[in-house]
Design a protein around this motif. Structure first.
Motif, PDB file in Angstrom:
ATOM      1  N   ASP A 159       0.766  -1.246  -0.034  1.00 22.91           N
ATOM      2  CA  ASP A 159      -0.050  -0.001  -0.092  1.00 22.91           C
ATOM      3  C   ASP A 159       0.718   1.215  -0.048  1.00 22.91           C
ATOM      4  OD1 ASP A 159      -2.496   1.713   0.484  1.00 22.91           O
ATOM      5  OD2 ASP A 159      -1.424   1.837   2.475  1.00 22.91           O
ATOM      6  N   ALA A 160       1.775   1.371   0.726  1.00 23.19           N
ATOM      7  CA  ALA A 160       2.802   2.330   0.969  1.00 23.19           C
ATOM      8  C   ALA A 160       3.584   2.946  -0.267  1.00 23.19           C
ATOM      9  CB  ALA A 160       3.611   2.096   2.224  1.00 23.19           C
ATOM     10  N   ALA A 161       4.009   1.323  -0.959  1.00 20.98           N
ATOM     11  CA  ALA A 161       4.626   1.608  -2.242  1.00 20.98           C
ATOM     12  C   ALA A 161       3.870   2.226  -3.516  1.00 20.98           C
ATOM     13  CB  ALA A 161       5.288   0.072  -2.893  1.00 20.98           C
ATOM     14  N   ILE A 162       2.371   1.802  -3.451  1.00 24.36           N
ATOM     15  CA  ILE A 162       1.728   2.273  -4.672  1.00 24.36           C
ATOM     16  C   ILE A 162       1.605   3.964  -4.230  1.00 24.36           C
ATOM     17  CG2 ILE A 162      -0.685   2.295  -5.092  1.00 24.36           C
ATOM     18  CD1 ILE A 162      -0.936  -0.810  -4.489  1.00 24.36           C
ATOM     19  N   LYS A 163       1.364   4.279  -3.170  1.00 23.68           N
ATOM     20  CA  LYS A 163       1.225   5.683  -2.964  1.00 23.68           C
ATOM     21  C   LYS A 163       2.715   6.334  -3.449  1.00 23.68           C
ATOM     22  CE  LYS A 163      -1.924   5.339   1.255  1.00 23.68           C
ATOM     23  NZ  LYS A 163      -1.909   4.792   2.277  1.00 23.68           N
ATOM     24  N   LEU A 189       4.733  -0.250  -9.613  1.00 18.94           N
ATOM     25  CA  LEU A 189       4.965  -1.084  -8.412  1.00 18.94           C
ATOM     26  C   LEU A 189       6.376  -1.864  -8.319  1.00 18.94           C
ATOM     27  CD1 LEU A 189       3.805  -1.215  -5.696  1.00 18.94           C
ATOM     28  CD2 LEU A 189       2.378  -3.114  -6.511  1.00 18.94           C
ATOM     29  N   ASP A 190       6.816  -2.414  -9.551  1.00 16.59           N
ATOM     30  CA  ASP A 190       8.040  -3.147  -9.616  1.00 16.59           C
ATOM     31  C   ASP A 190       9.391  -2.210  -9.590  1.00 16.59           C
ATOM     32  OD1 ASP A 190       6.777  -5.212 -10.408  1.00 16.59           O
ATOM     33  OD2 ASP A 190       6.659  -5.054 -12.628  1.00 16.59           O
ATOM     34  N   ASP A 191       9.239  -0.644  -9.623  1.00 14.53           N
ATOM     35  CA  ASP A 191      10.327   0.068  -9.482  1.00 14.53           C
ATOM     36  C   ASP A 191      10.544   0.314  -7.920  1.00 14.53           C
ATOM     37  OD1 ASP A 191      10.851   0.392 -12.221  1.00 14.53           O
ATOM     38  OD2 ASP A 191       8.972   1.687 -12.297  1.00 14.53           O
ATOM     39  N   VAL A 192       9.672  -0.174  -7.221  1.00 11.20           N
ATOM     40  CA  VAL A 192       9.795   0.126  -5.580  1.00 11.20           C
ATOM     41  C   VAL A 192      10.563  -0.940  -5.083  1.00 11.20           C
ATOM     42  CG1 VAL A 192       8.681   1.111  -3.343  1.00 11.20           C
ATOM     43  CG2 VAL A 192       7.604   1.415  -5.652  1.00 11.20           C
ATOM     44  N   GLU A 193      11.708  -0.559  -4.125  1.00  8.25           N
ATOM     45  CA  GLU A 193      12.191  -1.529  -3.370  1.00  8.25           C
ATOM     46  C   GLU A 193      11.427  -1.724  -2.123  1.00  8.25           C
ATOM     47  OE1 GLU A 193      16.253  -0.439  -1.968  1.00  8.25           O
ATOM     48  OE2 GLU A 193      16.658   0.764  -3.797  1.00  8.25           O
ATOM     49  N   ILE A 194      10.806  -2.909  -1.651  1.00  6.92           N
ATOM     50  CA  ILE A 194       9.898  -2.971  -0.658  1.00  6.92           C
ATOM     51  C   ILE A 194      10.269  -4.069   0.251  1.00  6.92           C
ATOM     52  CG2 ILE A 194       7.369  -3.194  -0.143  1.00  6.92           C
ATOM     53  CD1 ILE A 194       6.729  -3.124  -2.983  1.00  6.92           C
ATOM     54  N   VAL A 201      15.510   6.526  -6.523  1.00  5.44           N
ATOM     55  CA  VAL A 201      15.229   5.738  -5.510  1.00  5.44           C
ATOM     56  C   VAL A 201      13.674   5.765  -5.119  1.00  5.44           C
ATOM     57  CG1 VAL A 201      15.603   5.304  -3.026  1.00  5.44           C
ATOM     58  CG2 VAL A 201      17.497   5.303  -4.495  1.00  5.44           C
ATOM     59  N   LEU A 202      13.016   4.476  -5.027  1.00  8.19           N
ATOM     60  CA  LEU A 202      11.865   4.536  -4.430  1.00  8.19           C
ATOM     61  C   LEU A 202      11.846   3.506  -3.522  1.00  8.19           C
ATOM     62  CD1 LEU A 202      10.763   6.108  -7.203  1.00  8.19           C
ATOM     63  CD2 LEU A 202       8.486   5.089  -6.760  1.00  8.19           C
ATOM     64  N   ARG A 203      11.523   3.543  -2.322  1.00  6.89           N
ATOM     65  CA  ARG A 203      11.946   2.553  -1.309  1.00  6.89           C
ATOM     66  C   ARG A 203      11.036   2.644  -0.122  1.00  6.89           C
ATOM     67  NH1 ARG A 203      17.687   2.715  -0.560  1.00  6.89           N
ATOM     68  NH2 ARG A 203      17.282   4.751   0.557  1.00  6.89           N
ATOM     69  N   VAL A 204      10.556   1.327   0.291  1.00  7.80           N
ATOM     70  CA  VAL A 204       9.606   1.356   1.383  1.00  7.80           C
ATOM     71  C   VAL A 204      10.289   0.505   2.417  1.00  7.80           C
ATOM     72  CG1 VAL A 204       7.467   0.553   2.376  1.00  7.80           C
ATOM     73  CG2 VAL A 204       7.478   1.724   0.323  1.00  7.80           C
TER      74      VAL A 204
END
Lengths: 328, 328
Positions: A207-211, A226-231, A264-267
């Motif tokens: 959910d955080a990553a989608i935001k 969504l695939d670009d976010v390190e989660i 960087v996109l990271r959760v």
């Protein structure tokens, strides 16, 4: 301005009530729920429509639906607050495309369509001279989009980071406060209605990553998915790790961050000082916006709730009403 | 849009640089400092003007001043960032009146005129179809006004409270952190440039009270003056009182609050839980906005600083540029 609304759950009802009770210069001319709909170009009697919905479960006549409303000339702005499939974004995505293609502006609270297809929706809006607004998709009542485009206008946003999921924040707060294990805190969150029966979407950080995807694409014009976010979720956080942090006036929070300069996109769960503005309690959300002139501005508020979501939708409606001059 | 600017201290220079470096659709056509001025309807070469100011202390020609600029037809918006007298608001108040009377919009960072004469300036702007904007007068870079009118549009604001003075917040933070006495912490604040040689204006709560007057009049259309605010400063707060609070996970902050339903404007030291969003460190400011739909939204950021003030002025300029549709 004439408003058509698709979806009449708790958010939709809250919006209808606000249009009824306040002098916003808005007229509700069409509405549909999952079973029925009504189109009244001269303006719907909202009180009696809500009373009928309460009594019968239907806001209008069976057989009248989203397609009829979208094809009508009864509206200037579409409010899209119907239930959606998070994986496909449908049927909301199709509704939004249809309205924009007809040159009608759209306000939505649905994360799916905006996260899955932002660039194409954005272009479609531009092409047809319409607005596409989605304040409610990120952190409920917190006006992140409005703050960036209006309150911080003229600033370059260098970084965005924050607490984007109230369920995770509740669990981590309770683990720190009461020494609960992750499983105990999750159980408590479920009992209070803060976590779903299947909590994967929240606790795994999705959910955080989608935001983050929505913000990255909207604020910086990126083309992220969504695939670009390190989660990393919070399900691996131990009571012992939190206790150790607390001994040094630190704590653990699930932080989402966008650092454009580093792409960087990271959760991930992060250790931060307890005095940091992002350390909010229970289900609150918090977002820090780093800028080169205004410094860091932090916004804190309720990230979910039907009235809070209605508030965000209405702020978008009023933005369009006031003809802000910037096309989506 | 053509911009005239009165005042070329650190805030004015920051604004000039932003107009120069960013593509904001704004052209600086007139500027005056205390000794000189220039009017160039086709647009001032900002880089060379700033270089001349740096080299000679004058931005233009001696003899050209505020009166010449105000009477010219060289501008659409006046930026008023000159030094003012807090008791009379002059000469800024006169400049603002003159521009509004000529139908020109005004953006100011000067608390004096807005706190002393809000209603009459507001009417004057309305009468002449001009905007009057003053985001920079309350809490520097924190976009309180924009958030209330745009991000929270459609909400009724039921209460506003917060930390409105960075000097007091620094002193209280240091007393809590290090066990300093009030006098020791004040001395430290002076050494760091956070407190004036005569700190009365800050530590007695007057600065915070002025901000409450501006907010009460602007947000609710009240007609308040400084005399309507109950004020207690921080000079009576003891180290022992703070230590006692800290033992129970509480602390003391100077809180300003407006409760319209009770007709209350009050500034006073208050005991609050350390986990409360308003408990910010050092010179930060924080404002909580209570609403009936969006719940409570808290904004945290730098309440002072020349670049931060420039940011607020620019957000107001861009609001006017974008022709928001709501007259002041």
């Amino acid at each position: 301005m004439r408003i058509a609304m698709l979806g009449l759950g708790s958010v939709g009802k809250g919006i209808a009530r606000a249009i009824l009770e306040q002098d916003l210069g808005l007229s509700l001319t069409a509405v549909a729920d999952s079973k029925s709909g009504r189109i009244e170009p001269s303006g719907i009697d909202i009180a009696s429509m809500l009373e009928q919905k309460e009594r019968t479960g239907m806001c209008g006549t069976p057989g009248v639906g989203a397609a009829d409303i979208l094809a009508s000339d009864a509206y200037d702005i579409l409010i899209e607050v119907s239930p959606t499939n998070a994986e496909t974004g449908e049927p909301a995505l199709g509704y939004i495309r249809e309205a924009l293609s007809r040159g009608m502006s759209v306000v939505t609270s649905n994360k799916g369509p905006v996260a899955l297809d932002y660039q194409s929706l954005h272009l479609l809006a531009k092409e047809h001279g319409a607005y596409l607004r989605y304040e409610a998709t990120v952190c409920g009542a917190i006006p992140i989009m409005h703050t960036i485009e209006s309150g911080l206008a003229g600033n370059t946003i260098t970084k965005l980071y924050g607490v984007f999921n109230g369920t995770c924040n509740y669990i981590l707060t309770r683990m720190a406060e009461e020494g609960l294990t992750y499983q105990q805190a999750l159980l408590e969150a479920r009992e209070l209605g803060y976590a779903e029966a299947d909590p994967t979407y929240d606790v795994k950080g999705i959910d955080a990553a989608i935001k983050l995807v929505i913000l990255a694409n909207a604020v910086w014009g990126m083309e992220k998915t969504l695939d670009d976010v390190e989660i990393t979720g919070i399900d691996g956080v131990t009571t012992a790790a939190i206790a150790l942090a607390e001994e040094q006036d630190l704590t653990i929070r699930l932080i989402g961050e966008i650092i454009p300069a580093e792409d960087v996109l990271r959760v991930s769960p992060r250790i931060i000082p307890k005095s940091h503005p992002l350390v909010v309690e229970e289900t609150l959300n918090a977002v820090a916006i780093d800028t080169e002139m205004a410094g860091e501005i932090t916004l804190i508020g309720k990230g979910a709730g039907s009235l809070e979501t209605a508030s965000a939708v209405i702020s978008d409606l009023l933005f369009i009403r006031d003809c802000h001059g910037r096309r989506s």
